[in-house]
Scaffold this motif. Structure first.
Motif, short mmCIF file in Angstrom:
data_model
loop_
_atom_site.label_atom_id
_atom_site.label_comp_id
_atom_site.label_asym_id
_atom_site.label_seq_id
_atom_site.Cartn_x
_atom_site.Cartn_y
_atom_site.Cartn_z
N SER B 46 0.79 -1.26 -0.10
CA SER B 46 0.07 0.11 -0.06
C SER B 46 0.83 1.34 -0.03
O SER B 46 1.65 1.45 0.95
N ASP B 47 0.65 2.13 -1.06
CA ASP B 47 1.43 3.24 -1.22
C ASP B 47 0.64 4.62 -1.11
O ASP B 47 -0.24 4.91 -2.02
N GLU B 51 -3.36 0.43 -2.94
CA GLU B 51 -2.99 -1.05 -2.77
C GLU B 51 -2.73 -1.85 -4.00
O GLU B 51 -3.55 -1.67 -5.03
N GLN B 136 -3.83 -6.68 9.66
CA GLN B 136 -3.60 -5.44 9.12
C GLN B 136 -4.13 -4.55 9.95
O GLN B 136 -3.51 -3.46 9.58
N SER B 140 -1.83 -1.18 10.21
CA SER B 140 -2.14 0.09 10.41
C SER B 140 -2.05 1.10 11.24
O SER B 140 -1.83 2.23 11.43
N PHE B 170 1.35 -7.39 4.98
CA PHE B 170 0.87 -6.07 4.60
C PHE B 170 1.97 -5.14 4.86
O PHE B 170 2.65 -5.15 5.73
N VAL B 172 3.08 -1.03 4.22
CA VAL B 172 2.39 0.40 3.89
C VAL B 172 3.29 1.26 3.98
O VAL B 172 4.21 1.19 5.00
N GLN B 174 3.93 5.56 3.57
CA GLN B 174 3.03 6.78 3.70
C GLN B 174 4.00 8.18 3.85
O GLN B 174 4.73 8.04 4.72
#
Lengths: 375, 180
Positions: B46-47, B51, B136, B140, B170, B172, B174
């Motif tokens: 996830s960018d 996703e 997940q 997060s 997962f 991620v 950000q």
């Protein structure tokens, strides 16, 4: 020579140092760190003032490397000189101040000739009545006592000592492995704990690998207690007696939400992420885990479950009782029996403090079931 | 085409990594992934909220490697670093260009290939975190905490937060913009 050349040299040497450290070659690692620091200091000299970001990052890196190479005097001098510059970037000023605290703590310990087992434990308390850098004294004293109790239990477990049901940790163990409290960079309210090495280390040499794991095991125990006490903790602490002790001690570290909202345990070696995070919900999980490992008490159909709130005024665990003074006016002193299985290091810090006591009323008698601090 | 996290020969593409450092990240990542999965597996990458699936392959670690990476905390940290750098390379084409020391470890700085040679003015700091177990949601939450720390925290440099959950599969990423 340019920043690139010097910084690249410093990077290579720092990686060599890290590799040596991982291989247990501490002295070689320190030599590499000092060489890397010197190269980074040279790199800093090559940068014009307008390259603010690069100057800040390089400056922090250089001071950190002197510190890691245990050249505290140079690290301190360089940090002060950089902080005195009017154009020095703000983000780097904050990091240098944090580093100065680490440097001073390390300098004091080195000057006093004390050695500590590997691993520093950072404890942060947040929310509620906690302000930046300040917290109610009684709350912090309780949390420090709680951390100390977990540390002693960890050492005892690692040394395969017989499970201690009553009394404090043995005097020799307390003298040999003294937990120290250090000032830590202010978070919300934060302190650091280290365990001093035994002075007569040779007596403990056979146990050295175990002792070097005190902090690592402490982290594992608290992480498992905070994250998944029912599934994960048995993997780290197979002995059910030790497991019950850690669950009880962890529960008293966790907040009720009144005085504070969060307690975080971090490894000072990688402080960005908490290893264990105790929040208000953690108490519920820990209670569920405790219920699952305690043998159920056989109450008769006429028995009544009661919850007593008050001040723990007296106890005599050898005679199987403790006494709570309720908040009534005047207070009612309730003697509760069958309390002999409560652990001293769990109940000791609760004396003269508000508690919630779970009991069964059997006729005129109150029979002990559980006790926890009421913040 | 399925995206791919490339844990092999990272030192050839990331100038901040030496062969030994890249090897350590690859080994630690293999240990962490093998705790929960068999190779190859697919992670969700996830960018900034977008996703896409990405395949990751690794060599199953032997007993020697497992012994060398017995410390769970260190292993998760090193493995996460390798995976997040590989994820950033796949998602954005950015590479680790420099390392700089901090009191407690080292930070990586990332940028376009070829950047970071003369200075770090156009580079971003990479803040990495790893979650061994959990789902997940936990990953997060860790990302949220990381982003909050970066916003409140010690650096006004632009940064990228990256978190991988090994059990959750997962990863991620950000952006965390400049703070005032």
């Amino acid at each position: 020579m340019t920043w690139d050349k010097h910084h690249s040299k410093s990077e290579r040497l720092a990686i060599e140092a890290e590799t040596a450290l991982r291989a247990g070659q501490r002295e070689a690692a320190e030599r590499f760190y000092v060489e890397a620091a010197a190269a980074e200091a040279e790199a800093l000299l090559q940068l014009p003032e307008e390259k603010m970001r690069t100057r800040g990052v390089t400056a922090v890196s250089s001071v950190a490397l002197w510190y890691k190479g245990r050249n505290y005097a140079v690290a301190e001098r360089q940090a002060h000189a950089l902080l005195a510059l009017p154009t020095f970037p703000t983000f780097a000023q904050e990091q240098l101040r944090d580093l100065l605290q680490l440097i001073w703590a390390a300098q004091s310990a080195a000057a006093a000739g004390f050695k500590f087992v590997p691993g520093d434990v950072l404890v942060s308390v947040k929310g509620g009545q906690i302000i930046h850098g300040g917290a109610p004294l009684d709350l912090i004293v309780r949390k420090v006592e709680g951390i100390q109790a977990v540390l002693f239990r960890t050492v005892e477990m690692l040394l395969n000592k017989a499970f201690r049901r009553h009394g404090p940790a043995s005097a020799d163990l307390q003298a040999m492995f003294r937990p120290w409290l250090f000032q830590a960079p202010a978070g919300s309210y934060q302190f650091a704990v280290r365990v001093q090495e035994p002075e007569q280390r040779e007596i403990w040499e056979a146990d050295r690998p175990k002792l070097d794991n005190v902090a690592a095991t402490f982290f594992k125990v608290l992480r498992a207690s905070a994250m998944d006490p029912e599934q994960e903790l048995p993997k780290v602490v197979p002995d059910s007696q030790y497991r019950a002790a850690f669950l009880n001690l962890s529960r008293d570290l966790a907040p009720t939400g009144k005085a504070f909202e969060r307690l975080e345990i971090r490894d000072a070696g990688s402080p960005a992420d908490p290893i264990a995070l105790f929040e208000v919900d953690s108490r519920k999980q820990l209670n569920a885990a405790l219920r699952s490992i305690r043998p159920p008490k056989s109450d008769s159909p006429t028995d009544q479950k009661v919850e007593l709130r008050g001040i723990l005024r007296a106890l005599h665990l050898d005679q199987d009782w403790l006494e709570v003074a309720t908040y009534d006016d005047p207070p009612i002193h309730v003697k509760v029996e069958e309390a002999g299985d409560v652990l001293d290091d769990v109940v000791g810090p609760m004396v003269n403090r508000p508690v919630v006591l779970h009991a069964t009323r059997h006729g005129k008698k109150y029979l002990f079931r559980d006790i926890e601090l009421d913040e | 085409m399925l995206k791919r996290l490339r844990l092999d020969a990272m030192h050839e593409r990331h100038r901040a990594l030496t062969p030994s450092l890249a090897g350590s990240h690859r080994e630690a990542a293999a240990v962490c992934l093998s705790r929960h999965h068999t190779p190859p597996t697919v992670v969700s990458l996830s960018d900034n909220g977008i996703e896409a699936p990405a395949e990751v392959a690794w060599d199953v670690p032997d007993a020697k490697i497992l012994d060398a990476w017995a410390n769970e905390t260190d292993t998760t940290e090193w493995g996460a670093c390798g995976c997040v750098i590989a994820g950033l390379e796949e998602a954005r084409g950015l590479v680790a260009v420099r390392r700089a020391e901090t009191g407690s470890g080292a930070d990586y700085y990332v940028g376009a290939p070829g950047s970071g040679i003369l200075d770090l003015e156009d580079c971003s700091r990479l803040e990495v975190s790893g979650v061994d177990g959990g789902d997940q949601r936990e990953v997060s939450q860790r990302l949220l905490r990381k982003v909050r720390q970066l916003r409140e925290g010690r650096s006004s440099l632009p940064a990228i937060a990256g978190v991988i959950g090994f059990a959750a599969r997962f990863l991620v990423l950000q952006d965390v913009e400049d703070t005032p």
